[in-house]
Design an enzyme around this catalytic site. Structure first.
Site, mmCIF file in Angstrom:
data_model
loop_
_atom_site.group_PDB
_atom_site.id
_atom_site.type_symbol
_atom_site.label_atom_id
_atom_site.label_comp_id
_atom_site.label_asym_id
_atom_site.label_seq_id
_atom_site.Cartn_x
_atom_site.Cartn_y
_atom_site.Cartn_z
ATOM 1 N N LYS A 11 0.868 -1.189 0.000
ATOM 2 C CA LYS A 11 0.000 0.000 0.000
ATOM 3 C C LYS A 11 0.896 1.228 0.000
ATOM 4 O O LYS A 11 2.034 1.175 0.490
ATOM 5 C CB LYS A 11 -0.881 0.025 1.263
ATOM 6 N N GLY A 66 -24.294 3.803 1.011
ATOM 7 C CA GLY A 66 -23.158 4.401 0.296
ATOM 8 C C GLY A 66 -23.337 4.225 -1.197
ATOM 9 O O GLY A 66 -22.956 3.206 -1.765
ATOM 10 N N GLY A 81 -21.950 5.259 -3.950
ATOM 11 C CA GLY A 81 -20.833 5.728 -4.774
ATOM 12 C C GLY A 81 -20.513 4.678 -5.833
ATOM 13 O O GLY A 81 -21.409 3.984 -6.321
ATOM 14 N N ASN A 82 -19.225 4.558 -6.161
ATOM 15 C CA ASN A 82 -18.833 3.614 -7.211
ATOM 16 C C ASN A 82 -19.276 2.186 -6.879
ATOM 17 O O ASN A 82 -20.012 1.552 -7.641
ATOM 18 C CB ASN A 82 -17.306 3.693 -7.422
ATOM 19 N N ALA A 83 -18.843 1.678 -5.723
ATOM 20 C CA ALA A 83 -19.175 0.299 -5.365
ATOM 21 C C ALA A 83 -20.694 0.139 -5.191
ATOM 22 O O ALA A 83 -21.287 -0.829 -5.686
ATOM 23 C CB ALA A 83 -18.434 -0.099 -4.093
ATOM 24 N N GLY A 84 -21.325 1.073 -4.494
ATOM 25 C CA GLY A 84 -22.752 0.954 -4.173
ATOM 26 C C GLY A 84 -23.654 1.003 -5.400
ATOM 27 O O GLY A 84 -24.602 0.218 -5.516
HETATM 28 P P1 NAD Z 1 -17.126 6.415 -3.257
HETATM 29 O O1 NAD Z 1 -16.463 7.608 -2.664
HETATM 30 O O2 NAD Z 1 -17.369 6.334 -4.714
HETATM 31 O O3 NAD Z 1 -18.551 6.170 -2.538
HETATM 32 C C1 NAD Z 1 -18.743 6.253 -1.153
HETATM 33 C C2 NAD Z 1 -20.190 6.659 -0.920
HETATM 34 O O4 NAD Z 1 -20.493 6.546 0.479
HETATM 35 C C3 NAD Z 1 -20.514 8.104 -1.313
HETATM 36 O O5 NAD Z 1 -21.709 8.128 -2.077
HETATM 37 C C4 NAD Z 1 -20.756 8.804 0.028
HETATM 38 O O6 NAD Z 1 -21.706 9.849 -0.078
HETATM 39 C C5 NAD Z 1 -21.300 7.661 0.842
HETATM 40 N N1 NAD Z 1 -21.245 7.844 2.300
HETATM 41 C C6 NAD Z 1 -20.261 8.392 3.048
HETATM 42 N N2 NAD Z 1 -20.622 8.357 4.353
HETATM 43 C C7 NAD Z 1 -21.844 7.780 4.414
HETATM 44 C C8 NAD Z 1 -22.740 7.450 5.471
HETATM 45 N N3 NAD Z 1 -22.435 7.706 6.754
HETATM 46 N N4 NAD Z 1 -23.913 6.857 5.169
HETATM 47 C C9 NAD Z 1 -24.234 6.575 3.882
HETATM 48 N N5 NAD Z 1 -23.425 6.859 2.841
HETATM 49 C C10 NAD Z 1 -22.249 7.453 3.110
HETATM 50 O O7 NAD Z 1 -16.230 5.168 -2.756
HETATM 51 P P2 NAD Z 1 -16.187 3.678 -3.343
HETATM 52 O O8 NAD Z 1 -15.045 3.559 -4.287
HETATM 53 O O9 NAD Z 1 -17.542 3.251 -3.769
HETATM 54 O O10 NAD Z 1 -15.759 2.860 -2.030
HETATM 55 C C11 NAD Z 1 -16.702 2.596 -1.002
HETATM 56 C C12 NAD Z 1 -16.126 1.590 -0.039
HETATM 57 O O11 NAD Z 1 -15.745 0.417 -0.753
HETATM 58 C C13 NAD Z 1 -14.858 2.057 0.700
HETATM 59 O O12 NAD Z 1 -14.848 1.467 1.998
HETATM 60 C C14 NAD Z 1 -13.748 1.459 -0.135
HETATM 61 O O13 NAD Z 1 -12.564 1.282 0.618
HETATM 62 C C15 NAD Z 1 -14.373 0.130 -0.513
HETATM 63 N N6 NAD Z 1 -13.746 -0.463 -1.693
HETATM 64 C C16 NAD Z 1 -13.909 0.099 -2.922
HETATM 65 C C17 NAD Z 1 -13.286 -0.466 -4.017
HETATM 66 C C18 NAD Z 1 -13.485 0.092 -5.402
HETATM 67 O O14 NAD Z 1 -12.976 -0.527 -6.354
HETATM 68 N N7 NAD Z 1 -14.194 1.177 -5.579
HETATM 69 C C19 NAD Z 1 -12.477 -1.608 -3.856
HETATM 70 C C20 NAD Z 1 -12.339 -2.176 -2.580
HETATM 71 C C21 NAD Z 1 -12.982 -1.578 -1.502
#
Ligand code: NAD
Length: 416
Positions: free
Chosen positions: A106, A218, A220-223
């Protein structure tokens, strides 16, 4: 990851539990408690206004017994060496549990990217690679995007590395833009991997997903991809979603695509016409078939865990469930799919990207999906069998599988 609890202490404690259960000898246990190599650098970078700012940065190569270190680079104001160490340890277990021939690493730069212009970001990215580049390489350590780092930043880093070594090495970094050797299917890989393990879990735990319901914390991307693919692949009906500003709910169902479009257009879920607003915390307690935590760590704690009513909790976020909550959920019979298994789809497709770069031959999207499915399905089965054999929960089982493989590689190399 910041706050009073040191994440690296937690990572070491988790390892200690697995080491005891596996009966690891003291030398192997001690070896796996520490990063094998850490690099700390200071980067002087010219700002647009002509001043020079000094940035502190890290790269941790935790364990490379199974292959080159692999892990993202985070740009965050609260970054610390211990956070990076913990995340590098978790990457070691993640690459191991999905059985890809990589170790764990990392990186981090202490900075606030929101305060940096594009040209300042480029100079910072290049300065980082100039400082640590000799420790990187397709056979040594392969970075990727993480918090606040993007495909564009990966492109600058790759270019700087190739300039240093005087050769093309696209596989030195993953998460690149497609025209520079990125992989098809990277964008939804994390969610897709989680969907595949949810499908496998439903089979063995006798849970009917078709026509069931899901809630996504959440968006975002993953959600967003979890909602789209949960609908498409698993036949689940989205009933609730939340972001940092609020949550929306409709027990009769919400079209995932319509909600994604609304979020992209308005940067909020609020105002979505076909759903009512509910408090963000209430989403976690809805009676749904699958709950996807996709936001931040510590969403499910000992306070709300007794009220969680989902059948499957698929942890796409890192660390959404505290250890106390984990035990409560296990006693309630909730099937928890632990983060470093459930969200390993991203690093798995990063590995596919490296393989394609090495062969200079690029796969169709359907090949990426099929190979990801095979990897995630096999990983799930390995963890599930371990949980049955050792009578432990899925998270402990995932640790046992992952740590045993890394320990075996260390032993075979004659390190311990
Ligand atoms: P992102 O920033 O695209 O999305 C995060 C979302 O969470 C945002 O919409 C934000 O508004 C929301 N959020 C923040 N606090 C909140 C709360 N208290 N209640 C509800 N929603 C809330 O991030 P992402 O890339 O989707 O990553 C999300 C999680 O997945 C992180 O923990 C990240 O480490 C993990 N993850 C992501 C990936 C990836 O490829 N994107 C890979 C492994 C792990």
């Amino acid at each position: 990851m910041s706050g009073k609890v040191n994440p690296f202490t937690i990572a070491q404690q988790q390892l200690d539990v697995a080491a005891e259960k596996l009966g690891l000898d003291p030398a192997t246990h001690e070896l796996l408690r520490w990063p094998m190599q850490e690099i700390k650098v200071v980067l002087p970078v010219k700002m647009d206004d002509g001043t020079t700012r000094i940035f502190h940065a890290f790269r941790v190569q935790y364990n490379t017994a199974r292959g080159p270190a692999k892990g993202g680079v985070r740009w965050h104001p609260d970054e610390t060496l211990d956070t990076v160490r913990a995340l590098a340890a978790w990457m070691t277990w993640k690459t191991s549990v999905v059985d890809i021939p990589l170790g764990g690493g990392k990186g981090g730069i202490v900075c606030n990217p929101k305060e940096l212009s594009e040209t300042e970001k480029e100079r910072l990215a290049r300065a980082y690679v100039r400082a640590i580049g000799r420790a990187l390489g397709v056979t040594k350590d392969v970075p990727a995007p993480d918090v606040y780092t993007t495909p564009q930043i990966m492109a600058w880093m790759m270019d700087e590395y190739e300039t240093m070594v005087g050769e093309k090495h696209p596989g030195v970094i993953t998460g690149k833009p497609l025209p520079l050797g990125g992989s098809q299917g990277r964008i939804d890989a994390t969610a897709r991997g989680g969907i595949y393990v949810t499908r496998e879990a439903a089979k063995v735990f006798g849970i009917n997903l078709q026509g069931g319901t899901m809630a996504v914390q959440g968006f975002g991307n993953a959600g967003q991809h979890a909602a789209l693919l949960g609908e498409e692949i698993l036949g689940l009906k989205l009933v609730a979603a939340s972001d940092s500003k609020g949550a929306v709910y409709n027990p009769s169902g919400i079209k995932a695509k319509a909600l994604v479009d609304h979020k992209l257009k308005h940067d909020t879920l609020k105002g979505f016409p076909e759903a009512e607003e509910i408090p963000r915390e209430a989403l976690l307690e809805l009676d749904v078939t699958v709950l996807f935590p996709c936001a931040l760590e510590n969403a499910i704690t000992k306070e709300n865990a007794p009220r969680v009513r989902c059948r499957i909790l698929c942890e796409l976020a890192n660390g959404p469930t505290t250890p106390e909550a984990d035990e409560i959920l296990y006693d309630k019979g909730v099937v928890v799919l632990p983060d470093f298994l459930a969200n390993a789809g991203g690093v798995t497709v990063s590995y596919f990207e490296q393989v394609q770069n090495a062969y200079n031959f690029y796969w169709e999207l359907r090949d990426v999906h099929q190979r990801l499915d095979d990897k995630m399905t096999n990983a799930f089965r390995g963890v599930y069998e371990m949980s049955r054999r050792e009578k432990v929960n899925m998270r402990q089982a995932a640790y046992l599988v992952a740590v045993a493989r890394v320990a075996e590689a260390c032993k075979l190399r004659g390190w311990v």
